[in-house]
Motif scaffolding. Structure first.
Motif, PDB file in Angstrom:
ATOM      1  N   ARG B 268       0.824  -1.206   0.000  1.00 31.74           N
ATOM      2  CA  ARG B 268       0.000   0.000   0.000  1.00 31.74           C
ATOM      3  C   ARG B 268       0.856   1.253   0.000  1.00 31.74           C
ATOM      4  NH1 ARG B 268      -4.903   1.693   3.779  1.00 31.74           N
ATOM      5  NH2 ARG B 268      -6.248   1.799   1.973  1.00 31.74           N
ATOM      6  N   MET B 269       2.001   1.175   0.674  1.00 34.04           N
ATOM      7  CA  MET B 269       2.896   2.324   0.769  1.00 34.04           C
ATOM      8  C   MET B 269       3.304   2.802  -0.620  1.00 34.04           C
ATOM      9  SD  MET B 269       4.217   4.565   2.621  1.00 34.04           S
ATOM     10  CE  MET B 269       4.915   4.626   4.249  1.00 34.04           C
ATOM     11  N   ILE B 270       3.375   1.888  -1.586  1.00 35.15           N
ATOM     12  CA  ILE B 270       3.702   2.297  -2.956  1.00 35.15           C
ATOM     13  C   ILE B 270       2.569   3.148  -3.521  1.00 35.15           C
ATOM     14  CG2 ILE B 270       4.153   1.470  -5.307  1.00 35.15           C
ATOM     15  CD1 ILE B 270       5.624  -0.887  -4.073  1.00 35.15           C
ATOM     16  N   GLY B 271       1.329   2.778  -3.191  1.00 40.38           N
ATOM     17  CA  GLY B 271       0.191   3.611  -3.578  1.00 40.38           C
ATOM     18  C   GLY B 271       0.321   5.010  -2.992  1.00 40.38           C
ATOM     19  N   ALA B 272       0.748   5.087  -1.740  1.00 39.27           N
ATOM     20  CA  ALA B 272       0.912   6.389  -1.087  1.00 39.27           C
ATOM     21  C   ALA B 272       1.968   7.233  -1.802  1.00 39.27           C
ATOM     22  CB  ALA B 272       1.285   6.198   0.382  1.00 39.27           C
ATOM     23  N   LEU B 273       3.091   6.611  -2.132  1.00 40.81           N
ATOM     24  CA  LEU B 273       4.162   7.319  -2.851  1.00 40.81           C
ATOM     25  C   LEU B 273       3.638   7.963  -4.132  1.00 40.81           C
ATOM     26  CD1 LEU B 273       7.183   4.823  -2.818  1.00 40.81           C
ATOM     27  CD2 LEU B 273       7.139   7.110  -1.816  1.00 40.81           C
ATOM     28  N   ILE B 274       2.851   7.172  -4.859  1.00 38.90           N
ATOM     29  CA  ILE B 274       2.314   7.655  -6.135  1.00 38.90           C
ATOM     30  C   ILE B 274       1.376   8.832  -5.895  1.00 38.90           C
ATOM     31  CG2 ILE B 274       0.885   7.021  -8.120  1.00 38.90           C
ATOM     32  CD1 ILE B 274       1.776   4.048  -7.462  1.00 38.90           C
ATOM     33  N   MET B 275       0.469   8.675  -4.914  1.00 34.90           N
ATOM     34  CA  MET B 275      -0.592   9.671  -4.730  1.00 34.90           C
ATOM     35  C   MET B 275      -0.128  10.934  -4.002  1.00 34.90           C
ATOM     36  SD  MET B 275      -4.099   7.587  -4.214  1.00 34.90           S
ATOM     37  CE  MET B 275      -3.639   6.724  -2.719  1.00 34.90           C
ATOM     38  N   VAL B 276       0.947  10.837  -3.244  1.00 31.67           N
ATOM     39  CA  VAL B 276       1.447  12.026  -2.548  1.00 31.67           C
ATOM     40  C   VAL B 276       2.296  12.896  -3.477  1.00 31.67           C
ATOM     41  CG1 VAL B 276       3.038  12.847  -0.747  1.00 31.67           C
ATOM     42  CG2 VAL B 276       1.351  11.066  -0.233  1.00 31.67           C
ATOM     43  N   HIS B 277       3.178  12.242  -4.264  1.00 32.58           N
ATOM     44  CA  HIS B 277       4.169  13.026  -4.997  1.00 32.58           C
ATOM     45  C   HIS B 277       3.832  13.273  -6.469  1.00 32.58           C
ATOM     46  CE1 HIS B 277       6.669  12.840  -1.503  1.00 32.58           C
ATOM     47  NE2 HIS B 277       6.826  11.532  -1.563  1.00 32.58           N
ATOM     48  N   GLY B 278       2.997  12.427  -7.067  1.00 30.14           N
ATOM     49  CA  GLY B 278       2.774  12.493  -8.512  1.00 30.14           C
ATOM     50  C   GLY B 278       2.163  13.814  -8.973  1.00 30.14           C
ATOM     51  N   ASP B 279       2.340  14.113 -10.269  1.00 29.45           N
ATOM     52  CA  ASP B 279       1.695  15.295 -10.839  1.00 29.45           C
ATOM     53  C   ASP B 279       1.093  14.933 -12.187  1.00 29.45           C
ATOM     54  OD1 ASP B 279       3.716  15.270 -12.720  1.00 29.45           O
ATOM     55  OD2 ASP B 279       4.718  17.067 -11.957  1.00 29.45           O
ATOM     56  N   LYS B 280       0.664  15.943 -12.936  1.00 29.31           N
ATOM     57  CA  LYS B 280      -0.052  15.641 -14.169  1.00 29.31           C
ATOM     58  C   LYS B 280       0.812  14.938 -15.210  1.00 29.31           C
ATOM     59  CE  LYS B 280       0.755  20.243 -15.971  1.00 29.31           C
ATOM     60  NZ  LYS B 280       0.199  21.511 -16.403  1.00 29.31           N
ATOM     61  N   SER B 281       2.130  15.003 -15.061  1.00 24.17           N
ATOM     62  CA  SER B 281       2.991  14.288 -16.013  1.00 24.17           C
ATOM     63  C   SER B 281       3.288  12.855 -15.587  1.00 24.17           C
ATOM     64  CB  SER B 281       4.317  15.027 -16.190  1.00 24.17           C
ATOM     65  OG  SER B 281       4.093  16.358 -16.557  1.00 24.17           O
ATOM     66  N   GLY B 282       2.832  12.493 -14.387  1.00 21.31           N
ATOM     67  CA  GLY B 282       3.039  11.113 -13.954  1.00 21.31           C
ATOM     68  C   GLY B 282       3.657  11.023 -12.566  1.00 21.31           C
ATOM     69  N   LEU B 283       4.478   9.993 -12.382  1.00 25.10           N
ATOM     70  CA  LEU B 283       5.112   9.744 -11.089  1.00 25.10           C
ATOM     71  C   LEU B 283       6.180  10.780 -10.763  1.00 25.10           C
ATOM     72  CD1 LEU B 283       6.071   5.950 -11.270  1.00 25.10           C
ATOM     73  CD2 LEU B 283       4.204   6.965  -9.956  1.00 25.10           C
ATOM     74  N   ILE B 284       6.380  11.018  -9.471  1.00 22.77           N
ATOM     75  CA  ILE B 284       7.620  11.654  -9.005  1.00 22.77           C
ATOM     76  C   ILE B 284       8.110  10.809  -7.834  1.00 22.77           C
ATOM     77  CG2 ILE B 284       8.726  13.714  -8.084  1.00 22.77           C
ATOM     78  CD1 ILE B 284       6.507  15.398  -9.276  1.00 22.77           C
ATOM     79  N   LEU B 285       9.252  10.183  -7.983  1.00 16.66           N
ATOM     80  CA  LEU B 285       9.727   9.275  -6.933  1.00 16.66           C
ATOM     81  C   LEU B 285      10.785   9.942  -6.070  1.00 16.66           C
ATOM     82  CD1 LEU B 285       9.883   5.999  -9.027  1.00 16.66           C
ATOM     83  CD2 LEU B 285       8.102   6.717  -7.426  1.00 16.66           C
TER      84      LEU B 285
END
Lengths: 483, 483
Positions: B268-285
């Motif tokens: 689930r933590m991977i879901g959190a990473l995606i939803m907290v940092h991502g923007d309209k261009s996609g992921l930000i890791l």
């Protein structure tokens, strides 16, 4: 536990009852326990640390060959298992089935993966479009389940941990090359990290993986002379590609089936470590995999000696922090009790530090494998200790190799073959004309199975007759009783 | 794939449809796929590499607190699940059952573990004899299964990967201390490694773990203002110790029940990473977890430029080998296509190397988070690049923290509370007199749930009335809609 008595009641002699010795060592060293579910095991922290070290070494070797890790579902639809005919025949009798979930009966039973060629094949068919997507090189670390009637800790349990690699290729040649490359990865891991000499080669038709074109394995000789298949690598041809429609568009604009491979090594390898290196006092672990490479036993009699001893112990511990896996046994047990315990648990090197050592700026190192003692000055320790670990690593390999050579026989007479199998322990190397019926007859008559047709064959081909059929021999093969 | 077109069809705007954005990003970035078994997922190599980095960081933090890894069976006898009354009530509806194995109906159905308190409790009862065996601090990395009706990749799947820690202690105080310590481990991992600000605190009675005395959690705000419970730590009191007879002989020669804890974090933590940092261009890791921290894009137009560019690319790649996770995109795609792809896949830093850079002994670094470009001389790169990664790591945390603060409301009026929940996004912090009926009423009326009672409470206690019941408030609580 404070305990002045000898830690272990005597472990049974390996020569008297090897399997009892094995079980006692696994339990007493706290590597594993039987689980309340029949045939399953609990891997205890000491055993799991061994597995973690193994994982790390093997995983690094995989990644050097461009393999990537992924994770696929535990549950496989029944219909998937049935898509490759030999595969389902091979695995169906061993499958555990989920039939209810979320309070309802399932429409289709789901198998707990016994191996994942089918579910991974399904993904491959979606991921692979063009020859540019090839090769696809995937591995997963996972639990699998094969319902076993007779079980033994690490060696044969209904659930076990393993890695399973799955690759897809453009040509049969590339698939064969990858199959052999991964066998070589296993060989080098087994010999260099686990200090276990192995014989790489090909499995017979009878012994190959259900659904494979060809299976290769590395075979090792255990301390009782029996063989243990330590890892396998399968060239699956296009069998699974056809079953799961794994096709690609080639540069010539033709749609073609991929050629796939799979390869695996499991917690069984821990069983091999125990059975190859152990002795009557218990485990002997190769330094590169041992959870603790060195155990420090502080020794003092009088309270006033304690401080100086501890000061040196702490200094040495700090010296190796992050470099060597050091355990300091600070428990209240006696030094003698600690010696016995850590010998039994197979720590490659013991370091004794007492008041006299403090005075002489020395420590005493004691090897687990041959019990040789060596006083080392504290100033030389940082250099000498890692050297000694490497010497032990090599010595363990060498000893296992000599044992295997001493217990490997060759004969051209089937009567002698039967006698060796019945009365001696070890491998028998014979001339062989590949013949499945003969192989089954030998198994029936002697309980020995064809372990492997070694890559290492006589130059210029085999001369002479097959030991069983008398037909012209096509290869040399190794037979043995096996785990 | 050779492709001159823009790599992605436009990803939907986060503000228009956050969950569709989420799904598109997970699939396009090749983090995960739906499996052919309903509710299960396939974690693809890029997603699994993220999980491996997370595992490594979390595991190291566990081991610093003396936790040891082990492995327990996948299957749990039905009778075990029933030994703790609240536990079975909580989990029974979600269990998948194995009813057939090895071709036979099983006498007792076996649950695929939804969590392992019961089977581990059984082992603890055998391993623990005396107070000297305590504390016992065990963790396992494993797959678990909870049959879910509504699923979303990483966030809620029937099978997921996690770690579950299980500890046993001599006193209630020690158990409470360990429960809080592990929550602190999760908090520091989330904030330092995942760059996700979290609110640590206690769960309400309604939301606590089935069978626990108290549950603590860290709650994070996702990019749409909803809450995600990112990890939990449970003080189980002596509930499981009584159910599984986990007793020890204390120094006073009395047999006593242990006090146990459990704690877990999942994919689930991977879901959190995606939803907290991502923007309209996609992921930000975040750099500390990103599979690739830097992607190098070589640029040339004329064949004669190629050699010099490649020479510098290889030199830079070598410079960071074993230090920074560098990916060189040597595919045949255009630079523009590569920029889009690696932006979408969230690589924190892009390095462009073209003919002019070679001439100037420069490279161009482009941050993923704010797109700021910075030319860096090759000589300064070894120092500047790791600094930049740290700056990005901190900036991501800071941005997420500001977002959370901007979207956190306080109110003493239940009407306003309802309006905020209905019309805005984010957390609402209110005065609260702990009351399960009121909590359920609020959930019914607004769909908001009590996420957490933060450790961080007003000094000197809460003054005023509960927002719902009007009773004297005992604490402040955070409500939000949640995943």
């Amino acid at each position: 536990m404070v305990n002045d008595e000898k830690f272990v009641e005597d472990i049974v002699d390996q020569d008297d009852n090897f399997s009892q010795w094995y079980n006692q060592v696994v339990r007493k060293a706290e590597l594993a326990d039987y689980a309340p579910v029949r045939g399953c095991m609990i891997i205890r922290p000491y055993g799991y640390a061994l597995w973690e070290n193994l994982q790390q070494k093997v995983d690094a070797r995989f990644k050097e060959t461009d393999v990537q890790n992924a994770y696929f579902p535990l549950l496989i639809p029944q219909s998937f298992l049935q898509k490759e005919a030999e595969h389902v025949e091979g695995f169906a009798p061993e499958v555990a089935w989920v039939t209810r979930g979320g309070g309802e009966e399932l429409e289709e039973p789901l198998a707990i993966r016994p191996t994942s060629e089918t579910i991974i094949g399904n993904s491959f068919s979606k991921w692979i479009q063009s020859y540019r997507d090839l090769p696809l090189l995937i591995n997963q670390w996972a639990n699998v389940m094969r319902w076993e009637k007779r079980t033994a800790l690490f060696l044969r349990t209904s659930e076990f941990l393993w890695q399973e690699g799955h690759t897809a290729h453009r040509t049969p040649e590339e698939a064969e090359e990858r199959t052999r490359l991964m066998l070589e990865v296993y060989r080098s891991f087994a010999e260099e990290d686990a200090a276990i000499p192995v014989i790489p080669g090909r499995k017979s038709e009878n012994e190959k993986f259900a659904g494979a074109l060809r299976t290769y394995s590395i075979e090792a000789m255990m301390g009782d002379g029996k063989a243990l298949q330590s890892a396998t690598s399968h060239n699956l041809g296009d069998n699974f590609a056809r079953g799961f429609d794994i096709q690609f568009l080639d540069a010539d604009s033709q749609r073609k089936y991929c050629h796939t491979t799979s390869w695996g090594m499991s917690t069984r390898m821990i069983g091999a470590l125990i059975m190859v290196h152990g002795d009557k006092s218990g485990l002997i672990l190769p330094p590169r995999l041992a959870p603790y490479q060195v155990v420090i036993v502080p020794i003092w009699r009088k309270e006033k000696e304690k401080e100086a001893v501890n000061e040196l112990v702490n200094r040495v511990e700090k010296m190796f922090k992050g470099k060597v896996r050091v355990k300091v046994d600070r428990s209240e047990n006696t030094p003698g009790w600690k010696y016995n315990e850590w010998e039994m648990r197979g720590v490659p090197l013991r370091m004794e530090i007492g008041p006299r050592d403090v005075q002489n700026n020395n420590v005493m190192l004691v090897r687990r494998d041959n019990r040789v003692k060596e006083p080392v000055s504290v100033d030389a320790l940082e250099q000498r200790l890692p050297e000694l670990l490497e010497e032990i690593q090599k010595a363990l390999y060498q000893r296992a190799l000599e044992f295997r050579e001493q217990n490997t026989y060759t004969t051209d007479s089937y009567d002698e073959f039967k006698q060796i199998i019945a009365e001696k322990r070890g491998f028998v190397r014979v001339k062989w004309a590949e013949d499945s019926a003969a192989e089954l007859a030998i198994k029936e008559e002697t309980k020995a199975t064809l372990r492997v047709i070694p890559f290492d064959q006589p130059e210029g081909g085999v001369q002479g007759k097959c030991i069983y059929t008398g037909k012209p021999a096509t290869c040399e093969a190794i037979f043995a009783r096996a785990y």
